[in-house]
Write a protein that holds these residues in place. Sequence first.
Motif, short mmCIF file in Angstrom:
data_model
loop_
_atom_site.label_atom_id
_atom_site.label_comp_id
_atom_site.label_asym_id
_atom_site.label_seq_id
_atom_site.Cartn_x
_atom_site.Cartn_y
_atom_site.Cartn_z
N SER A 146 51.34 39.57 38.80
CA SER A 146 50.51 40.78 38.72
C SER A 146 50.12 41.10 37.28
CB SER A 146 51.24 41.97 39.35
OG SER A 146 51.42 41.77 40.73
N HIS A 147 51.03 40.80 36.35
CA HIS A 147 50.73 41.03 34.93
C HIS A 147 49.54 40.17 34.50
CE1 HIS A 147 52.41 41.64 30.58
NE2 HIS A 147 51.12 41.38 30.55
N ILE A 148 49.58 38.90 34.86
CA ILE A 148 48.49 38.00 34.47
C ILE A 148 47.18 38.40 35.15
CG2 ILE A 148 47.63 35.62 34.64
CD1 ILE A 148 50.55 34.70 34.29
N LYS A 163 48.20 46.33 32.08
CA LYS A 163 48.86 45.21 31.42
C LYS A 163 47.80 44.34 30.74
CE LYS A 163 53.14 45.71 33.20
NZ LYS A 163 54.39 45.75 32.41
N VAL A 164 48.14 43.80 29.57
CA VAL A 164 47.20 42.93 28.86
C VAL A 164 47.80 41.55 28.70
CG1 VAL A 164 46.06 44.83 27.64
CG2 VAL A 164 48.05 43.74 26.61
N ILE A 165 46.94 40.55 28.61
CA ILE A 165 47.41 39.17 28.45
C ILE A 165 48.25 39.03 27.19
CG2 ILE A 165 46.63 36.80 27.96
CD1 ILE A 165 46.34 37.57 30.89
N GLU A 166 47.84 39.73 26.13
CA GLU A 166 48.56 39.63 24.86
C GLU A 166 50.01 40.11 24.98
OE1 GLU A 166 44.26 39.58 24.14
OE2 GLU A 166 45.56 40.90 25.31
N GLY A 167 50.30 40.92 26.02
CA GLY A 167 51.64 41.44 26.19
C GLY A 167 52.52 40.59 27.10
N GLY A 186 45.93 41.48 33.51
CA GLY A 186 45.46 41.16 32.15
C GLY A 186 44.08 40.51 32.17
N LEU A 187 43.86 39.60 33.12
CA LEU A 187 42.54 38.98 33.26
C LEU A 187 41.51 40.02 33.69
CD1 LEU A 187 43.52 35.60 34.98
CD2 LEU A 187 42.88 35.95 32.59
N GLY A 188 41.92 40.92 34.58
CA GLY A 188 41.03 41.99 35.01
C GLY A 188 40.65 42.91 33.86
N MET A 189 41.62 43.21 32.99
CA MET A 189 41.34 44.06 31.82
C MET A 189 40.35 43.37 30.89
SD MET A 189 43.16 47.00 31.79
CE MET A 189 43.77 47.46 30.17
#
Length: 255
Positions: free
Chosen positions: A119-121, A75-79, A124-127
Amino acid sequence: MNQNENIVDSEIRRLLKQFKLPDIHDRFNEEIGRAVEENLGHRAFLQRLLIVEEQGKKERLRRKKIKEAHFEQHKVIEGFDFRFQESVNQSKILDLASLSFLDKKENVILVGPPGVGKSHISTGLGMKACEAGRSVLFANAIELMDYLSECLEKGTLRQRLKKLLKVDLLIIDDLGYLKMDKEKESIFFQLIRQRYEKKSLIVTTNLPFNRWDEIFTNELAAAAVLDRLLHHAHVISISGDSYRVNKKLEEVLDA
């Protein structure tokens, strides 16, 4: 290409392989063609070749870091749908995505009910951290503590905790579903204490802080963990409906 050019081309490819320059090796002739078309000078051509290799190395490193992170989903923050979760401060999340919290050895705690995007956030931060070349490990809280308990039994806990300390960003997901005994509580406290002011943590939980005694054996133990976890932390509280449930309802109603 004449025989002499073939010999030179083969020698160039051999040397590129020897010096481990795979991207230039794969795109050498393509870049020569572009240089001829654009009438590039020698310096500009060399610069372009080096940029090709630099970009390739960054992409390989990014893929390697993402693989080693063991994300459950990519998952990415932009999504992230900030319009659906209006309780989430978008500017705050984008600021965290700059990774300044990693440089400052700060933590991020995401608190909220299931399905609101914690979990998405965190992923996304991890990515973002992986893209910056940082080491990341994403771990479900129950699975992580079961594994560390096994390490204790095998006598390898100290080595494993030292290895975890080398990870720039440790993401512990779904902490609220974990119920610790004294042994796991001690291990978890060691984990938090070792990373305190040294490396960053992201923790997601469905339990507000005043209910963390449900995770640990007593209020004192919960307070000791929270003291270190929250000292240098960004707390993101998310309220609202479950995104997953809402999506499913939309599908049913549209059917």
